[in-house]
Design an enzyme around this catalytic site. Structure first.
Site, mmCIF file in Angstrom:
data_model
loop_
_atom_site.group_PDB
_atom_site.id
_atom_site.type_symbol
_atom_site.label_atom_id
_atom_site.label_comp_id
_atom_site.label_asym_id
_atom_site.label_seq_id
_atom_site.Cartn_x
_atom_site.Cartn_y
_atom_site.Cartn_z
ATOM 1 N N ASP A 55 0.880 -1.170 0.000
ATOM 2 C CA ASP A 55 0.000 0.000 0.000
ATOM 3 C C ASP A 55 0.916 1.218 0.000
ATOM 4 O O ASP A 55 1.666 1.431 0.957
ATOM 5 C CB ASP A 55 -0.892 -0.026 1.255
ATOM 6 C CG ASP A 55 -1.882 1.140 1.285
ATOM 7 O OD1 ASP A 55 -1.647 2.155 0.599
ATOM 8 O OD2 ASP A 55 -2.886 1.034 2.015
ATOM 9 N N SER A 134 0.134 11.919 -16.138
ATOM 10 C CA SER A 134 -1.119 11.968 -16.907
ATOM 11 C C SER A 134 -1.104 13.228 -17.758
ATOM 12 O O SER A 134 -0.452 14.220 -17.405
ATOM 13 C CB SER A 134 -2.304 12.034 -15.940
ATOM 14 O OG SER A 134 -3.506 12.317 -16.626
ATOM 15 N N TYR A 147 -6.939 15.568 -8.660
ATOM 16 C CA TYR A 147 -6.270 14.551 -9.488
ATOM 17 C C TYR A 147 -5.225 15.261 -10.351
ATOM 18 O O TYR A 147 -4.057 14.855 -10.391
ATOM 19 C CB TYR A 147 -7.283 13.813 -10.365
ATOM 20 C CG TYR A 147 -6.620 12.773 -11.248
ATOM 21 C CD1 TYR A 147 -6.084 11.620 -10.699
ATOM 22 C CD2 TYR A 147 -6.506 12.966 -12.631
ATOM 23 C CE1 TYR A 147 -5.449 10.667 -11.506
ATOM 24 C CE2 TYR A 147 -5.879 12.023 -13.438
ATOM 25 C CZ TYR A 147 -5.349 10.882 -12.871
ATOM 26 O OH TYR A 147 -4.715 9.952 -13.663
ATOM 27 N N LYS A 151 -0.993 15.006 -10.391
ATOM 28 C CA LYS A 151 -0.185 14.670 -11.571
ATOM 29 C C LYS A 151 0.714 15.844 -11.982
ATOM 30 O O LYS A 151 1.818 15.628 -12.489
ATOM 31 C CB LYS A 151 -1.090 14.217 -12.731
ATOM 32 C CG LYS A 151 -1.879 12.943 -12.412
ATOM 33 C CD LYS A 151 -0.969 11.738 -12.125
ATOM 34 C CE LYS A 151 -1.730 10.455 -11.928
ATOM 35 N NZ LYS A 151 -0.865 9.287 -11.681
HETATM 36 N N1 LIG Z 1 -6.861 5.197 -16.977
HETATM 37 C C1 LIG Z 1 -6.506 6.399 -17.426
HETATM 38 O O1 LIG Z 1 -7.191 7.012 -18.283
HETATM 39 C C2 LIG Z 1 -5.236 7.037 -16.920
HETATM 40 C C3 LIG Z 1 -4.752 8.172 -17.589
HETATM 41 C C4 LIG Z 1 -3.599 8.775 -17.134
HETATM 42 C C5 LIG Z 1 -2.929 8.265 -16.050
HETATM 43 N N2 LIG Z 1 -3.418 7.158 -15.394
HETATM 44 C C6 LIG Z 1 -2.673 6.683 -14.237
HETATM 45 O O2 LIG Z 1 -2.308 5.335 -14.399
HETATM 46 C C7 LIG Z 1 -2.112 4.733 -13.118
HETATM 47 C C8 LIG Z 1 -2.809 3.387 -13.082
HETATM 48 O O3 LIG Z 1 -4.193 3.584 -13.197
HETATM 49 P P1 LIG Z 1 -5.154 2.641 -14.055
HETATM 50 O O4 LIG Z 1 -5.799 3.521 -15.045
HETATM 51 O O5 LIG Z 1 -4.456 1.437 -14.499
HETATM 52 O O6 LIG Z 1 -6.278 2.339 -12.959
HETATM 53 P P2 LIG Z 1 -6.737 0.983 -12.193
HETATM 54 O O7 LIG Z 1 -7.067 -0.061 -13.191
HETATM 55 O O8 LIG Z 1 -7.786 1.429 -11.237
HETATM 56 O O9 LIG Z 1 -5.424 0.533 -11.411
HETATM 57 C C9 LIG Z 1 -4.964 1.230 -10.295
HETATM 58 C C10 LIG Z 1 -3.937 0.399 -9.597
HETATM 59 O O10 LIG Z 1 -3.418 1.160 -8.495
HETATM 60 C C11 LIG Z 1 -3.479 0.366 -7.326
HETATM 61 N N3 LIG Z 1 -3.646 1.220 -6.139
HETATM 62 C C12 LIG Z 1 -4.598 2.135 -5.902
HETATM 63 N N4 LIG Z 1 -4.382 2.696 -4.702
HETATM 64 C C13 LIG Z 1 -3.264 2.131 -4.191
HETATM 65 C C14 LIG Z 1 -2.521 2.286 -2.992
HETATM 66 N N5 LIG Z 1 -2.888 3.145 -2.018
HETATM 67 N N6 LIG Z 1 -1.400 1.536 -2.803
HETATM 68 C C15 LIG Z 1 -1.032 0.660 -3.736
HETATM 69 N N7 LIG Z 1 -1.690 0.428 -4.883
HETATM 70 C C16 LIG Z 1 -2.807 1.178 -5.107
HETATM 71 C C17 LIG Z 1 -4.624 -0.613 -7.541
HETATM 72 O O11 LIG Z 1 -4.317 -1.807 -6.834
HETATM 73 P P3 LIG Z 1 -5.185 -2.449 -5.634
HETATM 74 O O12 LIG Z 1 -6.541 -1.817 -5.643
HETATM 75 O O13 LIG Z 1 -5.182 -3.906 -5.972
HETATM 76 O O14 LIG Z 1 -4.377 -2.135 -4.422
HETATM 77 C C18 LIG Z 1 -4.523 -0.880 -9.046
HETATM 78 O O15 LIG Z 1 -3.626 -1.949 -9.291
HETATM 79 C C19 LIG Z 1 -2.626 5.743 -12.086
HETATM 80 O O16 LIG Z 1 -1.534 6.420 -11.511
HETATM 81 C C20 LIG Z 1 -3.463 6.689 -12.930
HETATM 82 O O17 LIG Z 1 -3.552 7.971 -12.372
HETATM 83 C C21 LIG Z 1 -4.547 6.526 -15.815
#
Ligand SMILES: NC(=O)c1ccc[n+]([C@@H]2O[C@H](COP(=O)([O-])OP(=O)(O)OC[C@H]3O[C@@H](n4cnc5c(N)ncnc54)[C@H](OP(=O)(O)O)[C@@H]3O)[C@@H](O)[C@H]2O)c1
Length: 277
Positions: A55, A134, A147, A151
């Site tokens: 975490d 992001s 958010y 970022k």
């Molecule tokens: N999706 C988009 O459009 C997008 C765009 C730009 C940037 N991002 C960035 O990409 C990254 C990954 O996001 P995603 O889109 O793949 O979303 P996701 O599918 O919701 O995955 C998020 C991951 O982060 C983990 N997580 C959340 N809170 C945590 C904590 N306190 N400690 C450890 N692990 C934690 C979750 O794991 P558990 O819940 O299993 O712990 C999950 O594996 C993020 O930083 C997000 O801001 C996403």
């Protein structure tokens, strides 16, 4: 991780879904030794890589996971600081506690992981840190203020980190995805104050509807993973790389060339927001 031929030990935070899972899959398919992380240990590990409990908001948890990798492998060559979540809500509707949680995960989580892996990397005078930022860290998104703030913070933090780490032979870079189809959309936390009683309610719902539609139509997480892999294996990492739909990446360029108020007007109309006058 000095050449593409070497097997590296890579820690990917937030590898239970989305971008982190795609990174862990691709890096391990490429032959790297990958440790993915999740807050919950689940039964049934992925075949190709190990999953550890971590975490990013808990210093002990971060230290334990990094110690496990060091015990098993003797080193951490690369880190993908990917764990994160999204908070939505008008700034006025966002409590300090909600804002704190957003920053604690998306920004201080990166600090905790860096502080745990950097001593070993400095000793070996080698290592790579890839922070998942992001396009929302380049352009302030309406109703995603904290958010975006988290970022934007990673942008500055990564620039600083690169300069500090350079003398130790350690590299850092930022990946800026646009909209990606992941669980981030369903996992988004809405500020408690953003319900029907909010003065922003109608605009918030309109904007969030557009944001969520774009995310669901976004690029697959494998696109981001390919970008991460190429950074991990490049002789020298650039400061930042954006990945996603061309129109979204073009917004980064548009922000630098258009007058600020013109750019703001374009952005507002994209989100169905009206400018007064
Ligand atoms: N999706 C988009 O459009 C997008 C765009 C730009 C940037 N991002 C960035 O990409 C990254 C990954 O996001 P995603 O889109 O793949 O979303 P996701 O599918 O919701 O995955 C998020 C991951 O982060 C983990 N997580 C959340 N809170 C945590 C904590 N306190 N400690 C450890 N692990 C934690 C979750 O794991 P558990 O819940 O299993 O712990 C999950 O594996 C993020 O930083 C997000 O801001 C996403």
């Amino acid at each position: 991780m000095s050449t593409s031929q070497e097997r590296s030990v890579v820690l990917v935070t937030g590898a239970s879904s989305g971008i982190g899972e795609a990174c862990a899959e691709l890096l391990s398919a490429r032959g790297h030794t990958v440790y993915g992380t999740s807050r919950q240990a689940r039964a049934g590990q992925p075949a190709r890589y190990a999953m550890l409990e971590l975490d990013v908001t808990q210093e002990d948890s971060v230290r334990r996971a990094v110690a496990t990798v060091l015990e098993r492998e003797g080193r951490v060559d690369g880190v993908v600081n990917n764990a994160g979540h999204a908070l939505a809500g008008a700034l006025e509707d966002t409590s300090v506690e909600e804002a704190w949680k957003q920053l604690d995960t998306n920004v201080l989580g990166v600090l905790r992981v860096c502080r745990a892996v950097l001593p070993g990397m400095r000793e070996r005078r080698s290592g790579r840190i890839i922070n998942i930022g992001s396009l929302g860290g380049v352009v302030g998104l309406p109703f995603q203020g904290f958010y975006s703030a988290s970022k934007f913070a990673l942008e500055g933090l990564t620039e600083s980190l690169r300069q500090e780490l350079e003398p130790f032979g350690i590299q850092a870079a930022l990946v800026q995805p646009g909209d990606v189809r992941t669980r981030l959309t369903d996992n988004r936390v809405r500020a408690a104050g953003s319900g029907e009683g909010s003065a922003y309610h109608a605009a918030f719902e309109t904007v969030l509807g557009i944001i969520e539609k774009e995310e669901r139509e976004g690029v697959p997480p494998e696109d981001v993973a390919r970008c991460v892999l190429s950074l991990m294996e490049a002789p020298s990492m650039p400061v930042r790389v954006s990945v996603g739909k061309l129109a979204q990446r073009a917004a980064v360029v548009a922000k630098t060339v258009l007058p600020a108020k013109t750019f703001e007007g374009v952005l507002m109309s994209m989100y169905g927001l009206k400018k007064r006058g």
